[in-house]
Write a protein that holds these residues in place. Structure first.
Motif, PDB file in Angstrom:
ATOM      1  N   SER A   1      72.885  30.103  46.770  1.00 16.51           N
ATOM      2  CA  SER A   1      71.789  30.858  47.150  1.00 16.51           C
ATOM      3  C   SER A   1      71.856  31.570  48.379  1.00 16.51           C
ATOM      4  O   SER A   1      72.457  31.191  49.320  1.00 16.51           O
ATOM      5  CB  SER A   1      70.490  29.765  47.063  1.00 16.51           C
ATOM      6  N   GLN A   2      71.079  32.547  48.492  1.00 18.61           N
ATOM      7  CA  GLN A   2      70.936  33.360  50.156  1.00 18.61           C
ATOM      8  C   GLN A   2      70.367  32.369  51.034  1.00 18.61           C
ATOM      9  O   GLN A   2      70.514  32.080  52.291  1.00 18.61           O
ATOM     10  CB  GLN A   2      69.981  34.395  50.013  1.00 18.61           C
ATOM     11  N   ALA A   3      69.439  31.297  50.565  1.00 17.10           N
ATOM     12  CA  ALA A   3      68.774  30.244  51.388  1.00 17.10           C
ATOM     13  C   ALA A   3      69.894  29.368  52.087  1.00 17.10           C
ATOM     14  O   ALA A   3      69.986  29.070  53.162  1.00 17.10           O
ATOM     15  CB  ALA A   3      67.937  29.500  50.642  1.00 17.10           C
ATOM     16  N   TRP A   4      70.879  28.945  51.231  1.00 14.57           N
ATOM     17  CA  TRP A   4      72.196  28.198  51.827  1.00 14.57           C
ATOM     18  C   TRP A   4      72.507  29.001  53.066  1.00 14.57           C
ATOM     19  O   TRP A   4      73.161  28.609  54.180  1.00 14.57           O
ATOM     20  CB  TRP A   4      73.183  27.715  50.943  1.00 14.57           C
ATOM     21  N   ILE A   5      73.083  30.378  52.722  1.00 14.48           N
ATOM     22  CA  ILE A   5      73.830  31.261  53.516  1.00 14.48           C
ATOM     23  C   ILE A   5      73.036  31.274  54.986  1.00 14.48           C
ATOM     24  O   ILE A   5      73.439  30.920  56.208  1.00 14.48           O
ATOM     25  CB  ILE A   5      74.076  32.632  53.127  1.00 14.48           C
ATOM     26  N   ASP A   6      71.573  31.482  54.693  1.00 15.65           N
ATOM     27  CA  ASP A   6      70.727  31.302  56.003  1.00 15.65           C
ATOM     28  C   ASP A   6      70.728  30.141  56.799  1.00 15.65           C
ATOM     29  O   ASP A   6      70.884  30.300  58.096  1.00 15.65           O
ATOM     30  CB  ASP A   6      69.353  31.986  55.640  1.00 15.65           C
ATOM     31  N   GLN A   7      70.695  29.006  55.873  1.00 14.84           N
ATOM     32  CA  GLN A   7      70.776  27.790  56.673  1.00 14.84           C
ATOM     33  C   GLN A   7      71.921  27.601  57.233  1.00 14.84           C
ATOM     34  O   GLN A   7      71.938  26.957  58.307  1.00 14.84           O
ATOM     35  CB  GLN A   7      70.527  26.688  55.533  1.00 14.84           C
ATOM     36  N   ALA A   8      72.964  27.780  56.763  1.00 15.49           N
ATOM     37  CA  ALA A   8      74.426  27.683  57.521  1.00 15.49           C
ATOM     38  C   ALA A   8      74.488  28.357  58.529  1.00 15.49           C
ATOM     39  O   ALA A   8      74.931  27.931  59.806  1.00 15.49           O
ATOM     40  CB  ALA A   8      75.516  28.019  56.227  1.00 15.49           C
ATOM     41  N   LEU A   9      74.331  29.665  58.519  1.00 11.25           N
ATOM     42  CA  LEU A   9      74.735  30.624  59.848  1.00 11.25           C
ATOM     43  C   LEU A   9      73.537  29.841  60.922  1.00 11.25           C
ATOM     44  O   LEU A   9      73.994  30.060  62.041  1.00 11.25           O
ATOM     45  CB  LEU A   9      74.393  31.905  59.364  1.00 11.25           C
TER      46      LEU A   9
END
Length: 200
Positions: A18-26
């Protein structure tokens, strides 16, 4: 600035990250990188454990020796990046991803061996996808290049686990079992874990 496009969907995975994981990781890149270090160490340990469980399986031992060596090389490289960024090595609480996925491994005989190989394939496939997303979206060009450099070996790893399973058990057995485990894997990741991890 990172592109808004996404890398291609990864074989074996039922649902993309999900985009949510990308945002969290960055937003928590140092912590995710520290978890990545732990993941590489655990991946080497998994390969070695399977060699201990099945020492007479020559094809498995040969393939997983190579994987263990490569995972340890990646472990060293990630640790060098952490040192470069001033991040000290320390323990992190693991996400529930691995333990939940391993609950689907059947306990006995050939079923257990098949499931261990396929769970390892899925974990490697998800790692391949997520390291690729870091390589695609990371704002640090050098770090993004490093993550992209890991993708080919991660693809070989999940392919090697799948090949070992298919070669021993046949596609008629492997395909439906992989489908079931891949569905379980996607359901585990459907809710974002609050702690930023490679497999959160």
């Amino acid at each position: 600035m990172a592109s808004s496009s996404r890398p291609a969907t990864i074989k074996f995975l039922k649902a993309p990250t999900s985009q949510a994981w990308i945002d969290q990781a960055l937003a928590n890149l140092d912590e995710v990188m520290l978890d990545h270090s732990h993941c590489e160490r655990k991946a080497a340990s998994t390969a070695i454990k399977l060699m201990f469980l099945y020492p007479s399986d020559v094809a498995l031992v040969e393939a997983l020796t190579e994987i263990a060596q490569e995972e340890l090389s990646h472990f060293k490289q990630v640790n060098q990046w952490l040192a470069r960024r001033g991040v000290a090595l320390h323990c992190l609480a693991a996400s529930p991803y691995g333990s939940k996925l391993h609950k689907h491994v059947r306990p006995n005989g050939a079923d257990r061996k098949l499931d261990l190989l396929l769970v390892s394939a899925l974990i490697e496939a998800r790692s391949h996808e997520r390291l690729g997303l870091l390589g695609h979206h990371c704002p640090d060009p050098e770090l993004a290049k490093f993550y992209r450099s890991l993708m080919a070996s991660e693809a070989r790893h999940y392919g090697a686990y799948w090949f070992l399973a298919a070669n021993e058990f046949g596609a008629d057995v492997v395909t439906p079992r992989l489908e079931a485990l891949a569905t379980a894997e996607s359901e585990i990741l459907a809710t974002l874990h609050p702690a930023p991890r490679v497999h959160s």
